[in-house]
Design a protein around this motif. Structure first.
Motif, short mmCIF file in Angstrom:
data_model
loop_
_atom_site.label_atom_id
_atom_site.label_comp_id
_atom_site.label_asym_id
_atom_site.label_seq_id
_atom_site.Cartn_x
_atom_site.Cartn_y
_atom_site.Cartn_z
N SER A 25 54.18 42.55 31.74
CA SER A 25 53.50 41.68 32.18
C SER A 25 53.70 41.18 33.48
O SER A 25 54.41 41.46 34.38
N TYR A 26 52.24 40.16 34.19
CA TYR A 26 52.81 40.29 35.47
C TYR A 26 52.23 38.59 36.04
O TYR A 26 51.76 38.03 35.04
N THR A 27 52.30 39.05 36.93
CA THR A 27 51.23 37.65 37.82
C THR A 27 51.11 37.28 39.05
O THR A 27 51.79 38.25 39.85
N TYR A 28 49.84 37.12 39.10
CA TYR A 28 49.15 37.31 40.14
C TYR A 28 48.48 35.92 40.78
O TYR A 28 48.21 34.72 39.95
N ARG A 29 48.00 35.29 42.11
CA ARG A 29 48.03 34.35 42.17
C ARG A 29 46.33 35.05 42.92
O ARG A 29 46.00 35.83 43.64
N VAL A 30 45.33 33.60 42.62
CA VAL A 30 44.17 33.95 42.89
C VAL A 30 43.51 32.44 43.55
O VAL A 30 43.59 31.55 43.65
N LEU A 31 42.95 33.08 44.73
CA LEU A 31 42.23 31.69 45.12
C LEU A 31 40.53 31.71 44.68
O LEU A 31 40.12 32.82 44.22
N VAL A 32 40.10 30.94 43.73
CA VAL A 32 38.97 30.26 43.18
C VAL A 32 37.71 29.71 44.14
O VAL A 32 38.96 28.44 45.16
N GLN A 33 36.73 30.20 44.57
CA GLN A 33 35.94 28.87 45.00
C GLN A 33 35.68 27.52 44.85
O GLN A 33 36.05 26.89 43.26
N GLN A 34 35.97 26.25 45.72
CA GLN A 34 36.42 25.06 45.53
C GLN A 34 35.10 24.25 44.73
O GLN A 34 35.57 23.43 43.68
N HIS A 35 34.04 25.14 44.47
CA HIS A 35 33.20 24.44 43.81
C HIS A 35 32.96 25.49 42.72
O HIS A 35 31.29 25.30 42.31
N GLY A 36 33.32 26.61 42.09
CA GLY A 36 32.95 27.30 40.85
C GLY A 36 34.15 26.37 40.16
O GLY A 36 33.32 27.12 38.91
N HIS A 37 34.52 26.41 39.90
CA HIS A 37 35.19 24.76 38.48
C HIS A 37 35.30 26.10 37.68
O HIS A 37 35.43 25.75 36.28
N VAL A 38 35.70 27.19 37.42
CA VAL A 38 36.15 28.12 36.48
C VAL A 38 36.92 29.22 37.21
O VAL A 38 36.41 30.32 38.08
N LEU A 39 38.05 30.39 36.06
CA LEU A 39 38.15 31.14 35.88
C LEU A 39 38.17 31.86 35.18
O LEU A 39 38.76 31.13 33.88
#
Length: 138
Positions: free
Chosen positions: A41-55
């Motif tokens: 099991s793992y946990t990670y943080r990600v920055l997404v584009q503010q206007h991307g609106h999808v992960l």
């Protein structure tokens, strides 16, 4: 990568940076015997584009007991939607705490095996975008 556990035991993470990207390496631990199945099991943080609106989370190999949870408190999200395209015989289980909740989150879980090339997408609308739409309608 924030945290990795093997069979519930936290493992240290080694990170190396290359021109093509990053590589994270984790040992299985001394308790694991050769040929024995393990749970990672793992946990990670990600920055997404503010206007991307999808992960997007894609599964590249068969996965047992898939679970993805996204917390979105204090970041201006008005509504979160989940699109699953898991290749499996049953529907996954969804748990959602709305943006108005003190700790808003959404979880997708599937007990059993999923096939490769499946995954989950989280799609959202920002609070300020709703205000813009409301302003235009007046």
């Amino acid at each position: 990568m924030v945290q990795v556990a093997v069979n519930g035991k936290a493992q240290s993470i080694r990170r190396s940076v290359r021109k093509e990207g990053q590589v994270f390496t984790v040992g299985l631990g001394s308790d694991v015997k050769t040929g024995e199945p393990v749970t990672v099991s793992y946990t990670y943080r990600v920055l997404v584009q503010q206007h991307g609106h999808v992960l997007h989370l894609d599964l590249a190999q068969p996965t047992k007991d898939f679970r993805a949870e996204l917390w979105y408190g204090d970041c201006g999200i008005r509504y979160m939607n989940v699109l699953d395209y898991l290749s499996a015989p049953r529907q996954p289980r969804y748990t959602q705490h709305p943006a108005s909740d003190p700790s808003p989150s959404v979880e997708v879980a599937y007990e059993g095996w999923t096939f490769p090339k499946g995954g989950v997408a989280f799609v959202w609308v920002l609070e300020r975008e709703m205000q813009t739409v409301t302003s235009r309608q007046k």
